[in-house]
Design an enzyme around this catalytic site. Structure first.
Site, PDB file in Angstrom:
ATOM      1  CB  THR A   1      -0.929   0.080   1.291  1.00  0.00           C
ATOM      2  OG1 THR A   1      -0.066  -0.402   2.409  1.00  0.00           O
ATOM      3  CG2 THR A   1      -2.047  -0.723   1.152  1.00  0.00           C
TER       4      THR A   1
ATOM      5  N   GLY B   1       4.093  -2.691   7.945  1.00  0.00           N
ATOM      6  CA  GLY B   1       4.457  -3.363   9.201  1.00  0.00           C
ATOM      7  C   GLY B   1       5.934  -3.703   8.992  1.00  0.00           C
TER       8      GLY B   1
ATOM      9  CD  GLU C   1      -4.960 -10.540   5.222  1.00  0.00           C
ATOM     10  OE1 GLU C   1      -5.529 -11.051   4.393  1.00  0.00           O
ATOM     11  OE2 GLU C   1      -4.146 -10.745   6.127  1.00  0.00           O
TER      12      GLU C   1
END
Lengths: 708, 708
Positions: free
Chosen positions: B159, B198, B451
């Site tokens: 992203t 992350g 997700e």
């Protein structure tokens, strides 16, 4: 350099999707005077100017810096919150109470944690004195510094770890010791520990403590006592007082909630607040002849929470809708690669426009209720006993009191849901602390359980509806808010009598629909209640048995009430503003009918075909309101400082401001734990030599021809 | 000493309301073998024993200490989270992958932040290699330490700040430089900044980067590249790589999300993962003949989130229901002052029992979907091209893929709502961090947007329903989950044909009801879609136009699906456990019908009278399930360590454990800011002398006789 070509393509693309330009386009769509709507929402130009002044005061006050709050630790935010007292006390001493109250409304929207901490002293502690102290006692505490906040800070010690909503069931005791002319305040059990006491952990020198009055072995119920907690000079705890910090909460960490245990703490007899019940030097207890009319105080709190629900929704929607006006996602076949604004997706309109309409409904309801409250209170003060007017006001007060119980519950639930829907509508960015909606949720969530747990309030509202139904059956003329229950025979069984579907798009039809549905559910609840009585249950058990019906009735009644208030406000508004508000109002009506379709079909006010039409018109009105969405949000008139979210900035420049905020809040530094944790972990097979870590240019590609 | 008398009264009272005794009473009500139900929920005794082992492993591992997490600062929780890698890698290397996966399921329930951080490397980074690397490339990265976590840690850079769900719209470029045989990875704009990555802020040495492949000026769409970020020996950033910390989030602060900007970063050609698209030394691009069948990978993630929704609901309900079994509130006239358990209030049953039923529905759905997924995948692997079986499996996979999109959305929404309802049902204590539900909400909330954003997933599910409807109209036999669409002529207009109301209380009737309602809404959505096409819209625009109908269809289809899976599981279960589950299942059915009453009345499957009966029976079944509520929660078999909430302790001793936790977490110390802030504030009028602060024994009471 072949790789610069796409760069310039990208630059062209970036222009086409420029968020600032997108925002300007949206703003240019306004087909009404935004400023006029702002005045209407604020209750007049003067109020708007005042609010603008308050926002600027705070923005320029370094103590009210807001954009770094997400990264403060609990101790830091506690300290910062205490520091802000300085500014507010300055204003408190230099402006009228009416102006200061309006200032606090803005503070509440900006910084709910500080608002709570300040409110614990001025709202709860001083409020307890006002409600429970004699004039002499009140003067005594004023002289000690209760209003000027000199030499003392108060807190409000009502709830216990084992008792919340059930105030008569509190366990803390206040036993009169006649010999010493003192009360002994005592925490007899662990569950009697005073709990959640805002200001107890670090701020308060005194508490208004609710405890069971015991005189000569006899219990007189819960009364209010002022108990000194700390030496104001050193803040050391006084003997017998044990205070602890309650620590981390979901939100509002600026407020220092604590617990308090009293072990045989002695206070002078005069520290029992004796406006109502009095205990004499010789232990004679004089109880009040009549229960005090406490509707007023409770009502004020509830009206404030309806207003706060509207205000907080404003803030959440400003963020989500402004973001949706500039965020783009997915290109379609005809757009030449330019992606579509979120706001142009019908499903995104469906997510946000009904909530925008709902927030307008709550705002107008808040205004009307505030006005109603003020006029009722002044009528109440000027009326004398036996006046015809007095009875009428008391009846209206009871009605508004119950309606406001339901409204407090449903408006705080609506607002919490609005915040979460707004958060989710920002996609992943809604999960960042800096975009503001996460913290807003965490701060607001407590509103659903404090000052009357929402579920319990809905049951109170439902109980009032049942008793009104029964009184109406006996011929009593009810107060206006529940007046439809005087019309049951006309309403039950009534169907929507329109000759064409389009006629449904009329506030009058929707109002009638709500009346019919509410009449039915209240009647059903009443019938169920009477059947419970007939089966031998006592009144309390019968009410318990009908809880779900009470909640359901209160829910529908509250939605109907909100729609009515909104429709009233629209009716009074002329011109362009009136026209745009009518669309918003109709959307609210259509949406709430759709949400409660089960009831409208159950009682057959609408046919399935009409309901299908309502569903499709909800889409149409979402689109219509979407066209004015940015102007409608601009009318909330919140400065960027107030909104405190890079996604909700007025100019639409969301990415740059978001990126800058994240950078500012997370300055780069040394790796905090590479040497201690990561190095030993990833180099644990350190026997092998360094060559292994040199990048192999082939990257495993050489043998790929053998792969499938 | 007259004030001791009430103390002993209180002691008697305390005995009568003793929470531990209350819990024992509840547990004694069990009318089924709890252990047997646990085995059923866990998929057999072996799995239960494994889960118990995992819970014990973690409870005794000092790195997995959980009761202090609420007071850790973000830096502390980040560091603690990294530290836990040590334990998990130990297990990863010493147990089978199947066993380790089950362990991770428990870890996810215990510590979602850690689970995410660990999963970023093993799930996302290694997963990207598995899906996109050739065998040779995969081997290369394994050798470099990707599986053993030696010398490298991966993250997953998909992203961007300006692009989430629209992966083909990503802006980052990967331009082939033929001369150097390298790709140049570049971030052309601010909005192309990789965002939310992350592990980027502190953990990762490498990233799997999704970027636009550009070769000889031509764009080939989004592909996956491995890009080194940091020197593994020092963790200094490599040239051209700019990484920042994304900072504070709503929850899961243990995971170090970061942003990444690439400025002309060169990587070997072989670092493009070339399982699908290949770029040769001379810049020939070979695109795959067929789009890969990616259903499998997506499906696995969605099944896992359905399972996680069930598991997290278990934890939330364990807290709320155990607390409700011992918390007492309000005495009634016949109880002699002993207050009523929350669980005995019909309204409290209404708040929690349907959610308990729903969590059972999600758990059984998760089990069935996991089994179905595993069997489909193995059929898929063993089937060869052209097999009749293969086509059938692919059809079933497509159906399950779409249904699971809807289930991921509605189950995560259900779970988030369950957590919040559980939190509110604990009253004020739900707002404390230590009672666990606040943090659970904050951690879980992200599941609704990551997700696959829930709203987008529901639209995908709805799109599949419309296309299935259209295919069925052309005579195609559909997969079982949507098989009812082959029966439209029978289902449309069908009414509930029972001769007595009691017959509604049968899973078969409820299943038929859902089929009728779903058939109607899917058909309506299909008709609406075809009308849009007929009006000249292209397919995409037509689908957008029907978004709300797609969402509505997906919603009802998903609820119907959940009920079906629950009913299937009940049908297979005999004896006492089967009997209690039948009650729970019927409650779930009645409750979801009531919640969707609008649809059941709209399509007239039920009459208003039948619907009224369903409403009243929902109350009856809430009461019935309430009687077994503690045994049903005990069957979840979560240890106190797992539940990590003093309100959810097994023995019911909630107040003592809550009080102790708050004390332990907030040790008393010096006042942190009295001297700096409070003293100057409250002593600011320091001109006056000390006498003023001495308590006046009279407390303003002397003159009270003049007061009204």
């Amino acid at each position: 350099m072949p790789y610069q070509q796409p760069l310039s393509e990208k630059q062209k693309y970036a222009q086409a999707v420029c968020p600032v330009r997108s925002m300007k386009e949206e703003r240019a769509r306004a087909n009404f005077n935004i400023r006029e709507l702002t005045y209407l929402l604020d209750g007049g130009e003067q109020n708007t100017l005042l609010k603008e002044k308050f926002m600027l005061d705070m923005e320029r006050d370094p103590l009210f810096k807001m954009d770094d709050i997400h990264d403060l630790t609990k101790p830091e935010i506690r300290e910062r919150t205490m520091e802000k007292f300085r500014s507010l006390i300055h204003y408190l001493q230099n402006e009228s109470i009416e102006v200061f109250k309006k200032r606090m409304e803005v503070v509440s929207m900006l910084d709910p944690g500080f608002w709570t901490r300040f409110g614990v002293h001025y709202g709860l502690f001083v409020g307890a004195l006002q409600s429970n102290a004699t004039a002499g006692q009140f003067g005594y505490w004023l002289e000690k510094g209760a209003l000027s906040l000199t030499g003392m800070v108060g807190c409000f010690a009502m709830t216990e770890i084992g008792h919340g909503s059930n105030v008569p069931g509190l366990e803390t005791t206040a036993t009169f010791d006649e010999a010493a002319d003192q009360f002994i305040i005592h925490t007899p059990t662990l569950t009697a520990t005073k709990w959640w006491i805002g200001g107890a952990a670090h701020s308060a020198t005194h508490a208004s403590v609710f405890a069971q009055l015991i005189v000569k072995g006899k219990r007189y119920g819960t009364k209010c006592f002022v108990v000194p907690l700390r030496d104001p000079k050193t803040y050391t705890l006084l003997p017998g007082v044990n205070i602890g910090d309650i620590g981390k909460k979901m939100g509002r960490d600026g407020i220092d909630n604590g617990y308090i245990q009293f072990t045989n703490v002695r206070i002078p007899r005069g520290y029992m607040l004796q406006k109502h019940t009095k205990v004499s030097r010789t232990g004679d207890v004089q109880e009040p002849k009549l229960q005090q009319l406490t509707y007023g105080a409770l009502l004020q709190g509830r009206v404030a929470m309806v207003v706060d629900s509207g205000n907080t929704s404003k803030k959440a929607l400003t963020i989500a809708i402004r973001y949706a006006a500039v965020r783009r996602q997915f290109a379609n076949s005809k757009s030449g690669g330019v992606e579509t604004k979120l706001l142009d997706y019908p499903i995104h309109q469906r997510r946000l426009m009904p909530l925008l309409a709902q927030s307008y409904a709550m705002l107008f309801t808040g205004i009307e209720m505030s006005d109603m409250y003020n006029s009722m209170m002044s009528r109440l003060e000027s009326a004398s006993e036996g006046d015809k007017d007095l009875n009428e006001v008391i009846e209206a007060l009871k009605e508004t009191h119950s309606t406001s119980a339901g409204l407090k519950a449903f408006c705080t639930w609506n607002c919490l849901n609005t915040i979460e829907q707004c958060r989710q509508s920002c996609g992943g960015h809604g999960y960042s602390a800096y975009t503001g909606l996460a913290g807003m949720y965490q701060d607001f969530a407590v509103q659903c359980t404090w000052e009357g747990d929402n579920t319990i309030l809905t049951l109170q509202a439902g109980r009032y509806l049942i008793s009104s139904y029964r009184e109406a059956a006996k011929g009593k003329k009810l107060a206006p808010g529940v007046g439809y229950l005087n019309n049951l025979s006309e309403l039950i069984g009534k169907k929507c009598a329109v000759s064409s579907l389009e006629q449904i798009l009329d506030p009058a039809v929707i109002i009638e629909g709500w009346q019919v549905v509410c009449a039915n559910v209240v009647k059903n609840a009443g019938v169920e209640f009477e059947a419970c009585l007939a089966s031998g249950l006592d009144i309390d058990d019968a009410y318990e048995q009908c809880s779900q019906s009470r909640l359901y009735a209160a829910r529908l009644h509250s939605y109907g009430y909100l729609f009515n208030r909104f429709a009233d406000a629209v009716k009074k508004t002329q011109g362009e503003v009136g026209r745009v508000l009518l669309d918003v109002c109709l959307l609210y009506g259509l949406y709430t009918i759709e949400e409660n379709a089960g009831a409208f079909l159950q009682y057959q006010y609408f046919t399935p075909d009409q309901m299908e039409y309502i569903r499709s018109q909800t889409n149409v009105y979402c689109k219509r309101v979407r066209d004015q969405a940015i102007p409608l949000v601009d009318a909330f008139n919140l400065t960027d400082y107030m909104v405190n979210s890079p996604l909700g900035v007025r100019d639409g420049n969301v990415y740059e401001k978001y990126f800058n905020q994240v950078q500012r809040s997370n300055p780069q530094g040394e790796h905090p734990y590479f040497d201690r944790l990561i190095k030993p972990l990833i180099h644990r097979n350190a026997g092998q030599d360094d060559d292994e870590e040199v990048d192999d240019e082939a990257g495993g590609l050489e043998d790929e021809d053998d792969d499938e």
